[in-house]
Each structure stands twice: as C-alpha cells, then as structure tokens.
Design a protein around this motif. Sequence first.
Motif, PDB file in Angstrom:
ATOM      1  N   HIS A  34       0.837  -1.352  -0.169  1.00 44.11           N
ATOM      2  CA  HIS A  34      -0.009   0.023  -0.038  1.00 44.11           C
ATOM      3  C   HIS A  34       0.729   1.266   0.069  1.00 44.11           C
ATOM      4  N   GLY A 198      -5.507   2.005  -1.860  1.00 46.93           N
ATOM      5  CA  GLY A 198      -4.516   0.959  -1.265  1.00 46.93           C
ATOM      6  C   GLY A 198      -3.716   0.540  -2.364  1.00 46.93           C
ATOM      7  N   GLN A 199      -3.471   1.116  -3.404  1.00 44.13           N
ATOM      8  CA  GLN A 199      -2.633   0.324  -4.581  1.00 44.13           C
ATOM      9  C   GLN A 199      -1.267   0.734  -4.373  1.00 44.13           C
TER      10      GLN A 199
END
Length: 236
Positions: A34, A198-199
């Motif tokens: 993240h 959250g990538q």
Amino acid sequence: MSHSNTPLLEVRGIEAGYGASQVLFGVSLTIEPHQVVSLMGRNGMGKSTTIKCITGALPVRKGQILFEGRDITNLPADVIARLGIAIVPEGRQCFPNLTVREHLVAFARPPAQPQKGELAAQATPWDLAKIYALFPRLKEREHHMGNQLSGGEQQMLAIGRALSTNPKLLILDEATEGLAPVVREEIWHCLSRLKSDGQAIFIVDKYLFALEKISTKIISLHKGESSIFNYQTELA
C-alpha cells in the motif's frame, strides 16, 4: 509467501549495466504493501535501469530482488508480470492498430488468488467499468485507435492497461513526461485516488513537489547509488 511483516518489494544492493558499462552500483530500496514510493535523479543516474532490473527486462549482475518474500532476481519478464508487477513504460507504447477497448481487454487478467498467509487480493478487481470510472475520457474514446489519442489519453490508456492486470505493484516510468500541465494534474489526481484505494505504486518522475504530495518516501539515485531523499537538506 508474503506475511504482514514482509515487504512487498525489496531490492538488495543490485548492480547492473549494459555491456562493459556499469550503471547501478548497489541500489537498495523497499516498498511495503500500500505504499507509494518514488525514485528520482538526474538523467543517466539509473532510474530506468532499476525498473528494468525489477521487471526482468535487464539482468542483475549482483544483488537480489524479492517480491512478497520470493526471490525474483533474473526471472523472465512474463513470470514477474504474472506474479503481480505491472509497468506503465516510458513513452507509453500503445499499439496504433488496437482500440482503447481492445488494449484493456487484451491485457486483462484477474487478480491472483492469495495463498494461506498471503496478502489479501484487491477487494474490487479492475475491470472495464472500474477503469472507465477512473478515466472517463477512455470510455468516450473506447473505439478510437491507439494512434488517434493525444499524449495524455495514451498515458491514461497505458495506466488503465496496467491496472487491467490487477497488479499488486504498479510501476510508472516517467509518469507525466511530455504531458501538458493540466493533463499532468489529472494523472497525479488519479494516482492519488489509487493510493487512497491502497494500490502500491513505484513512480519515476521529475516533478518533485508533485511526488512529495503523493509519496510515502522518495529514493534518490546519484551515479547508480541509492539513498533516502531528505527534503530539508537537499532542497536547502
């Protein structure tokens, strides 16, 4: 197998180059799940070379690269991609004879199913609808060929194409190079949205103040060696 205390990506003292020319002299960096980590440095310092080593496009001569705790050093590029690393390459590299929709469908891949103890998969997988929601302009131009798009639209398509593989780590090489200021802002806004979702992202770009706003940390490359970028001392 990746547990909660295992970095998503760990680069340990890698050395690499082209022929007799050595470019990297012990580059190390860590990306946690993240996180958004940026890599910056002047031209010729080894930024793209670092990315090529991570993605399997260039052999590592010394050192080690781990992804979710697995040694991926010098694995074939297609194997690394299937493990969950996607790249938005410098120059975008869109296919002139494919439509926007064909680009996104041709490269689409469902998220990898996590094994016991591994990180959870993306809650909402990337599909056409989700990519079009992020980039409405692509929806408007879904039947246009790659060579009929503007530079900014091609960059959106390149990002959408990478997201269609449902990556665990998204890498962008020269994320906003050659784009008009208004388009750059749109790309940064979209990357901020990805961060909020959250990538995990690894970015190479030259716009420090934009990077500072989005990044968890910034790695500086100088003559093939890496260090954590310190805003206070290096901008003084």
